[in-house]
Design a protein around this motif. Structure first.
Motif, PDB file in Angstrom:
ATOM      1  N   PRO A 204      35.236 -13.998 -26.804  1.00 33.44           N
ATOM      2  CA  PRO A 204      33.862 -14.441 -27.116  1.00 33.44           C
ATOM      3  C   PRO A 204      32.970 -14.320 -25.888  1.00 33.44           C
ATOM      4  O   PRO A 204      33.371 -14.689 -24.779  1.00 33.44           O
ATOM      5  N   VAL A 205      31.767 -13.830 -26.094  1.00 32.09           N
ATOM      6  CA  VAL A 205      30.821 -13.699 -24.983  1.00 32.09           C
ATOM      7  C   VAL A 205      30.566 -15.060 -24.342  1.00 32.09           C
ATOM      8  O   VAL A 205      30.444 -15.173 -23.117  1.00 32.09           O
ATOM      9  N   ALA A 206      30.494 -16.113 -25.155  1.00 34.77           N
ATOM     10  CA  ALA A 206      30.253 -17.452 -24.624  1.00 34.77           C
ATOM     11  C   ALA A 206      31.357 -17.880 -23.663  1.00 34.77           C
ATOM     12  O   ALA A 206      31.093 -18.507 -22.631  1.00 34.77           O
ATOM     13  N   ALA A 207      32.613 -17.557 -24.002  1.00 39.84           N
ATOM     14  CA  ALA A 207      33.729 -17.946 -23.137  1.00 39.84           C
ATOM     15  C   ALA A 207      33.649 -17.231 -21.794  1.00 39.84           C
ATOM     16  O   ALA A 207      33.852 -17.828 -20.735  1.00 39.84           O
ATOM     17  N   VAL A 208      33.341 -15.931 -21.835  1.00 39.95           N
ATOM     18  CA  VAL A 208      33.218 -15.156 -20.603  1.00 39.95           C
ATOM     19  C   VAL A 208      32.098 -15.722 -19.736  1.00 39.95           C
ATOM     20  O   VAL A 208      32.268 -15.953 -18.528  1.00 39.95           O
ATOM     21  N   ALA A 209      30.937 -15.958 -20.329  1.00 41.02           N
ATOM     22  CA  ALA A 209      29.795 -16.464 -19.582  1.00 41.02           C
ATOM     23  C   ALA A 209      30.064 -17.853 -19.017  1.00 41.02           C
ATOM     24  O   ALA A 209      29.670 -18.167 -17.887  1.00 41.02           O
ATOM     25  N   HIS A 210      30.728 -18.681 -19.788  1.00 41.37           N
ATOM     26  CA  HIS A 210      31.057 -20.033 -19.334  1.00 41.37           C
ATOM     27  C   HIS A 210      31.900 -19.987 -18.061  1.00 41.37           C
ATOM     28  O   HIS A 210      31.628 -20.719 -17.090  1.00 41.37           O
ATOM     29  N   LEU A 211      32.907 -19.144 -18.040  1.00 39.41           N
ATOM     30  CA  LEU A 211      33.774 -19.051 -16.865  1.00 39.41           C
ATOM     31  C   LEU A 211      33.019 -18.528 -15.657  1.00 39.41           C
ATOM     32  O   LEU A 211      33.184 -19.029 -14.537  1.00 39.41           O
ATOM     33  N   LEU A 212      32.201 -17.512 -15.867  1.00 43.46           N
ATOM     34  CA  LEU A 212      31.432 -16.952 -14.756  1.00 43.46           C
ATOM     35  C   LEU A 212      30.443 -17.981 -14.210  1.00 43.46           C
ATOM     36  O   LEU A 212      30.246 -18.077 -12.992  1.00 43.46           O
ATOM     37  N   ASP A 219      38.213 -11.369 -10.753  1.00 46.94           N
ATOM     38  CA  ASP A 219      39.065 -10.380 -10.098  1.00 46.94           C
ATOM     39  C   ASP A 219      40.463 -10.917  -9.830  1.00 46.94           C
ATOM     40  O   ASP A 219      41.266 -10.269  -9.160  1.00 46.94           O
ATOM     41  N   SER A 220      40.765 -12.109 -10.373  1.00 46.75           N
ATOM     42  CA  SER A 220      42.114 -12.674 -10.312  1.00 46.75           C
ATOM     43  C   SER A 220      42.647 -12.742 -11.736  1.00 46.75           C
ATOM     44  O   SER A 220      42.434 -13.738 -12.444  1.00 46.75           O
ATOM     45  N   PRO A 221      43.316 -11.677 -12.209  1.00 45.45           N
ATOM     46  CA  PRO A 221      43.645 -11.555 -13.637  1.00 45.45           C
ATOM     47  C   PRO A 221      44.391 -12.741 -14.231  1.00 45.45           C
ATOM     48  O   PRO A 221      44.055 -13.184 -15.343  1.00 45.45           O
ATOM     49  N   ALA A 222      45.382 -13.265 -13.543  1.00 40.68           N
ATOM     50  CA  ALA A 222      46.186 -14.346 -14.114  1.00 40.68           C
ATOM     51  C   ALA A 222      45.340 -15.599 -14.347  1.00 40.68           C
ATOM     52  O   ALA A 222      45.356 -16.195 -15.431  1.00 40.68           O
ATOM     53  N   ALA A 223      44.577 -15.998 -13.328  1.00 41.25           N
ATOM     54  CA  ALA A 223      43.747 -17.199 -13.456  1.00 41.25           C
ATOM     55  C   ALA A 223      42.637 -16.979 -14.474  1.00 41.25           C
ATOM     56  O   ALA A 223      42.319 -17.866 -15.276  1.00 41.25           O
ATOM     57  N   TRP A 224      42.048 -15.790 -14.448  1.00 46.43           N
ATOM     58  CA  TRP A 224      40.972 -15.477 -15.391  1.00 46.43           C
ATOM     59  C   TRP A 224      41.478 -15.507 -16.831  1.00 46.43           C
ATOM     60  O   TRP A 224      40.854 -16.128 -17.700  1.00 46.43           O
ATOM     61  N   ASP A 225      42.592 -14.851 -17.099  1.00 48.64           N
ATOM     62  CA  ASP A 225      43.114 -14.794 -18.463  1.00 48.64           C
ATOM     63  C   ASP A 225      43.478 -16.183 -18.987  1.00 48.64           C
ATOM     64  O   ASP A 225      43.228 -16.494 -20.157  1.00 48.64           O
ATOM     65  N   ALA A 226      44.078 -17.014 -18.132  1.00 53.70           N
ATOM     66  CA  ALA A 226      44.452 -18.365 -18.559  1.00 53.70           C
ATOM     67  C   ALA A 226      43.209 -19.189 -18.900  1.00 53.70           C
ATOM     68  O   ALA A 226      43.165 -19.887 -19.921  1.00 53.70           O
ATOM     69  N   ALA A 227      42.190 -19.098 -18.049  1.00 52.30           N
ATOM     70  CA  ALA A 227      40.959 -19.845 -18.301  1.00 52.30           C
ATOM     71  C   ALA A 227      40.230 -19.305 -19.528  1.00 52.30           C
ATOM     72  O   ALA A 227      39.668 -20.074 -20.315  1.00 52.30           O
ATOM     73  N   LEU A 228      40.256 -17.983 -19.708  1.00 52.39           N
ATOM     74  CA  LEU A 228      39.593 -17.379 -20.862  1.00 52.39           C
ATOM     75  C   LEU A 228      40.280 -17.781 -22.156  1.00 52.39           C
ATOM     76  O   LEU A 228      39.618 -18.065 -23.170  1.00 52.39           O
ATOM     77  N   ASP A 229      41.605 -17.824 -22.146  1.00 57.55           N
ATOM     78  CA  ASP A 229      42.340 -18.254 -23.337  1.00 57.55           C
ATOM     79  C   ASP A 229      42.000 -19.700 -23.692  1.00 57.55           C
ATOM     80  O   ASP A 229      41.847 -20.051 -24.868  1.00 57.55           O
ATOM     81  N   ALA A 230      41.897 -20.563 -22.667  1.00 51.37           N
ATOM     82  CA  ALA A 230      41.588 -21.974 -22.919  1.00 51.37           C
ATOM     83  C   ALA A 230      40.181 -22.125 -23.503  1.00 51.37           C
ATOM     84  O   ALA A 230      39.979 -22.865 -24.474  1.00 51.37           O
TER      85      ALA A 230
END
Length: 257
Positions: A204-212, A219-230
């Protein structure tokens, strides 16, 4: 976003401005039709609010009955609307659910059975919109038909787009099929951006924007993917206006199996 900005954001909700589309969708199938407020801009702004951000939507919304519906739904979700004047009214789109085709696009209740060339979501930025952009921690562009003047306005209003602009590369509803220049305009905006969400990305665009906006390093795939999934799981449990909750993102497959 620098370290001091991230520390400041951690103490308050992020201010995120979405520049996007807001419309009424009419979904038809063998059982009849139903209407609800939609648009990628609406969905992104509501999603950001659900995730705890201060979300504002800049969109072309008329002073008609459909515009009142848009305002009411956004208000229910705590989203502030900065309505760019739309003299012709709030847009509608007809979606044929059995095929997924968008078969009509227009203003008001008298929609054409088929409209091939009507653009969607193009708008200009007024002073209120520019002020909102200037005060935002992050700006998301989604669901718009990009014109050359709008791209110029966005880049100028953002001042530092490489630090706070997120571009959704998915095509807007009702995009004119003959607009061969649209990819070049999108590329020019995306080149200036902090992050571009690919058109085929299921996040979801909202999830991506929220994390940013919260300073999560993409640029840290593991941390990014975990946070994006949550974040995506939170959105998956939330029903958008008139719709059931979206399906969760598919779990990543084990490449070693």
């Amino acid at each position: 976003m620098n370290t001091s900005s991230q520390a400041h954001l951690s103490q308050r909700p992020a201010r995120v401005t979405v520049i996007g589309d807001a419309l009424v969708e009419v979904h038809r199938d063998e059982r009849g039709s139903r209407e609800f407020v939609g648009g990628r801009g609406v969905d992104a702004a509501i999603g950001l609010s659900v995730l705890g951000d201060e979300a504002t939507l800049v969109a072309a919304v008329g002073g008609d009955e459909d515009g009142d519906r848009v305002r009411s739904v956004l208000g229910d979700y705590g989203v502030r609307l900065v309505a760019v004047a739309s003299a012709s009214g709030t847009r509608r789109v007809v979606v044929e659910r059995t095929t997924g085709d968008r078969i009509g696009m227009g203003i008001g209740r008298d929609l054409p059975e088929r409209e091939e060339g009507l653009g969607a979501g193009a708008l200009g930025l007024d002073e209120a919109a520019r002020t909102t952009i200037t005060g935002a921690d992050l700006v998301v562009v989604t669901g718009l038909t990009l014109t050359d003047p709008l791209v110029d306005e966005l880049i100028a209003a953002l001042e530092r787009p490489g630090l706070r602009l997120v571009v959704d590369a998915a095509a807007p509803a009702g995009m004119p099929r003959a607009d061969a220049d649209l990819p070049a305009r999108l590329d020019r905006l995306a080149t200036s951006a902090l992050f571009t969400v690919p058109a085929d990305d299921d996040a979801p665009v909202a999830a991506v924007a929220h994390l940013l906006a919260r300073g999560v390093a993409h640029d840290s795939p593991a941390a990014w993917d975990a946070a994006l999934d949550a974040a995506s799981a939170t959105l998956a449990a939330t029903a958008l206006p008139g719709r059931t909750a979206p399906r969760p993102r598919p779990a990543p497959t084990d490449q070693g199996s």
